[in-house]
Scaffold this active site. Structure first.
Site, PDB file in Angstrom:
ATOM      1  N   GLY A  64       0.806  -1.212   0.000  1.00  0.00           N
ATOM      2  CA  GLY A  64       0.000   0.000   0.000  1.00  0.00           C
ATOM      3  C   GLY A  64       0.836   1.257   0.000  1.00  0.00           C
ATOM      4  N   GLU A  69      11.376   3.002   5.608  1.00  0.00           N
ATOM      5  CA  GLU A  69      11.193   1.564   5.850  1.00  0.00           C
ATOM      6  C   GLU A  69      12.389   1.051   6.634  1.00  0.00           C
ATOM      7  OE1 GLU A  69      10.201  -1.955   6.465  1.00  0.00           O
ATOM      8  OE2 GLU A  69       8.741  -0.863   5.219  1.00  0.00           O
ATOM      9  N   CYS A 106       2.701 -13.561   1.326  1.00  0.00           N
ATOM     10  CA  CYS A 106       2.047 -14.332   0.273  1.00  0.00           C
ATOM     11  C   CYS A 106       2.976 -14.753  -0.868  1.00  0.00           C
ATOM     12  CB  CYS A 106       0.835 -13.570  -0.265  1.00  0.00           C
ATOM     13  SG  CYS A 106       1.092 -11.818  -0.547  1.00  0.00           S
ATOM     14  N   LYS A 164       5.471 -17.502   0.412  1.00  0.00           N
ATOM     15  CA  LYS A 164       4.638 -18.644   0.811  1.00  0.00           C
ATOM     16  C   LYS A 164       4.096 -19.371  -0.409  1.00  0.00           C
ATOM     17  CE  LYS A 164       0.662 -17.694   2.330  1.00  0.00           C
ATOM     18  NZ  LYS A 164      -0.364 -17.029   3.153  1.00  0.00           N
ATOM     19  N   ALA A 176      10.664   5.246  11.143  1.00  0.00           N
ATOM     20  CA  ALA A 176      10.117   6.594  11.298  1.00  0.00           C
ATOM     21  C   ALA A 176       8.854   6.515  12.145  1.00  0.00           C
ATOM     22  CB  ALA A 176       9.799   7.199   9.934  1.00  0.00           C
ATOM     23  N   GLY A 213      -6.609 -21.568  13.045  1.00  0.00           N
ATOM     24  CA  GLY A 213      -7.558 -22.199  12.129  1.00  0.00           C
ATOM     25  C   GLY A 213      -7.790 -21.403  10.873  1.00  0.00           C
ATOM     26  N   TYR A 219      -6.230 -19.037   7.311  1.00  0.00           N
ATOM     27  CA  TYR A 219      -5.571 -19.434   6.066  1.00  0.00           C
ATOM     28  C   TYR A 219      -4.075 -19.681   6.255  1.00  0.00           C
ATOM     29  CZ  TYR A 219      -3.863 -14.609   5.390  1.00  0.00           C
ATOM     30  OH  TYR A 219      -3.234 -13.391   5.536  1.00  0.00           O
ATOM     31  N   ILE A 220      -3.404 -18.900   7.108  1.00  0.00           N
ATOM     32  CA  ILE A 220      -1.972 -19.109   7.300  1.00  0.00           C
ATOM     33  C   ILE A 220      -1.706 -20.473   7.927  1.00  0.00           C
ATOM     34  CG2 ILE A 220       0.086 -18.281   8.506  1.00  0.00           C
ATOM     35  CD1 ILE A 220      -1.005 -15.456   8.264  1.00  0.00           C
ATOM     36  N   GLU A 270      -2.491 -23.231   5.313  1.00  0.00           N
ATOM     37  CA  GLU A 270      -1.519 -23.256   4.213  1.00  0.00           C
ATOM     38  C   GLU A 270      -0.206 -23.875   4.660  1.00  0.00           C
ATOM     39  OE1 GLU A 270      -3.082 -19.408   1.614  1.00  0.00           O
ATOM     40  OE2 GLU A 270      -1.587 -19.120   3.188  1.00  0.00           O
ATOM     41  N   ARG A 296     -13.303 -19.841   9.102  1.00  0.00           N
ATOM     42  CA  ARG A 296     -14.679 -19.468   9.417  1.00  0.00           C
ATOM     43  C   ARG A 296     -15.325 -18.585   8.348  1.00  0.00           C
ATOM     44  NH1 ARG A 296     -17.139 -19.789  14.203  1.00  0.00           N
ATOM     45  NH2 ARG A 296     -15.153 -20.197  15.241  1.00  0.00           N
ATOM     46  N   THR A 319      -3.432  -7.950   0.354  1.00  0.00           N
ATOM     47  CA  THR A 319      -2.499  -7.109  -0.389  1.00  0.00           C
ATOM     48  C   THR A 319      -3.160  -6.296  -1.504  1.00  0.00           C
ATOM     49  OG1 THR A 319      -0.604  -8.514   0.139  1.00  0.00           O
ATOM     50  CG2 THR A 319      -0.430  -7.148  -1.837  1.00  0.00           C
ATOM     51  N   GLU A 356     -14.948 -25.662 -16.863  1.00  0.00           N
ATOM     52  CA  GLU A 356     -16.222 -25.803 -17.580  1.00  0.00           C
ATOM     53  C   GLU A 356     -17.376 -26.191 -16.643  1.00  0.00           C
ATOM     54  OE1 GLU A 356     -16.839 -29.291 -20.191  1.00  0.00           O
ATOM     55  OE2 GLU A 356     -14.908 -30.018 -19.426  1.00  0.00           O
TER      56      GLU A 356
END
Length: 449
Positions: free
Chosen positions: A16, A35, A48, A51, A116, A177, A179-180, A183, A206, A313, A443
């Protein structure tokens, strides 16, 4: 007009922040971005992207087994070398870090590689002690993995450290529980690791449709991943041999080589100096913003995971773009959060867009559901008893598609195109009128009954 060092100062060079900085500079603004890690943020550096590369690497375990049915002679002692994959993935991350850096520099964005913090409505303070002023400040510092305060937590890892492991564990315990958790459970299992996933409730993923998440649970258990529900980790102790002893009340203790916590993410607002500009936070520590990403301070904006709107993201990128167009291009722009597609890169992957069946019933009352439960052609020849499930949910009165959910090979790739149709408000009849592209898995979307 006050004299500032910059028109815009961005704190955080994630997806972002980078988009906002680049586009704002293209609109003519003088921009700096700070940064304290690597340019690219969570997704590119420790999320992501790396991963997904691990997911690709893990899938070869099944592909190599299936290959013999397609005539390939694969040696029985075909071995996997974790350091090779790890180092190649980290090299790709470094390449992307360079690419993001070059993109910013080519747009004359000044990159400041240090931490910063906000020091006032128009002022930021660098770790070196130097201060900078800006007409606008954009906070895009993202979020971090939540690590619980339990005895022995220092022996556990978060998703951040999973890309830097010295060796692949033989036994792993994953808490979570979402997605991380699912995966990494799939990734580690394919790398011949014994995986146990523990979850405080009895529901995984969930936010996804129940039929789809139930199918993933069934397939994961069939593959050999163990699940412990209504289970929490109480403490972790290190054994003399270096392994970890995990205590879980109500469940038997376990000795494992790795404990991974994937129990949510926390906005990075601590010690950021936001109180110096009276920037308001919600009860979870996230920055509260209006529809244009403006905070309670008129000169400070925020985008991405630090705002805890939708932690994806592509959403952060949209928010960064909208901010730049609104503030520096005199084109007020908001982000449409309705009908956002999402995916879980599990084994097999799952994806969805729109309302789940439960949400649709609660919202619309009268709905019609179409499904296709089938085995992909590749799995048939490979003698892999793994079935895909596609599900379309429509408004019973209008036929408009309000949700589309699937699990199976390449589900996220297929859903991306289909999500355009759902977002556009097309109907089941519109899908039916499209001639099937045969033979494909996709299909099934125009053949649903």
């Amino acid at each position: 007009m006050a004299d500032y060092d910059y028109d815009l100062f961005v704190i955080g060079a994630g997806s972002g922040g980078v988009r906002a900085a680049r586009v704002s500079a293209a609109h003519g603004a003088k921009v700096a971005i700070a940064e304290d890690h690597q340019v690219g943020g969570t997704c590119v550096i420790r999320g992501c992207v790396p991963k997904k590369l691990l997911v690709y690497g893990a899938h070869f375990a099944e592909d190599l087994k299936d290959a013999t049915r397609f005539g390939w002679q694969v040696p029985e002692d075909c071995a996997f070398d974790w350091p090779t994959l790890r180092d190649n993935v980290l090299a790709e991350v470094e390449r992307l870090n360079g690419a993001y850096t070059n993109t910013l520099e080519s747009h004359d964005v000044e990159i400041i590689l240090e931490r910063a913090t906000v020091a006032g409505p128009h002022e930021v303070k660098l770790a070196s002690g130097e201060t900078k002023t800006a007409k606008y400040i954009l906070v895009a510092v993202g979020a971090r993995p939540h690590m619980p305060d339990i005895p022995g937590i220092e022996h556990a890892v978060s998703s951040n450290e999973m890309f830097h492991l010295d060796e692949m564990p033989k036994r792993a315990l994953i808490a979570g529980g979402g997605y991380i958790a699912n995966e990494f459970a799939g990734i580690l299992h394919e790398f011949a690791c014994e995986v146990t996933l523990v979850n405080r409730s009895d529901v995984i993923l969930r936010q996804y449709d129940q039929s789809i998440r139930d199918r993933l649970l069934q397939l994961s258990m069939t593959k050999g991943i163990d699940f412990r529900f209504h289970c929490e980790i109480e403490k972790i102790e290190k054994n003399e041999d270096g392994s970890l002893h995990v205590t879980m009340p109500g469940h038997s203790d376990m000795d494992v080589d790795l404990v991974l916590f994937a129990t949510g993410r926390v906005p990075n607002t601590e010690n950021l100096g936001l109180d110096s500009a009276n920037v308001e936070l919600d009860d979870k520590g996230a920055i509260t913003v209006d529809e244009y990403s403006k905070t309670s301070c008129d000169s400070i904006y925020a985008v991405g995971d630090v705002t805890n709107r939708v932690q994806l993201t592509p959403v952060a990128i949209r928010e960064g773009q909208a901010f730049a167009d609104t503030v520096f291009n005199d084109k007020p722009t908001t982000v449409d959060y309705d009908c956002i597609p999402s995916a879980v890169f599990s084994h097999p992957p799952m994806a969805g867009v729109g309302m789940t069946e439960g949400e649709a019933r609660n919202t619309l009352g009268s709905i019609k559901v179409y499904t296709s439960d089938f085995r992909a052609m590749k799995n048939v020849l490979a003698e892999r008893n793994e079935r895909a499930l596609y599900k379309m949910i429509t408004d019973a009165e209008t036929g408009k598609i309000v949700g589309l959910h699937m699990i199976g090979p390449d589900a996220p790739e297929i859903l991306q195109a289909a999500a355009v149709a759902v977002k556009a408000g097309l109907t089941k009849a519109d899908f039916d009128n499209v001639v099937a592209l045969h033979p494909t898995m996709a299909e099934e979307l125009v053949l649903l009954k």
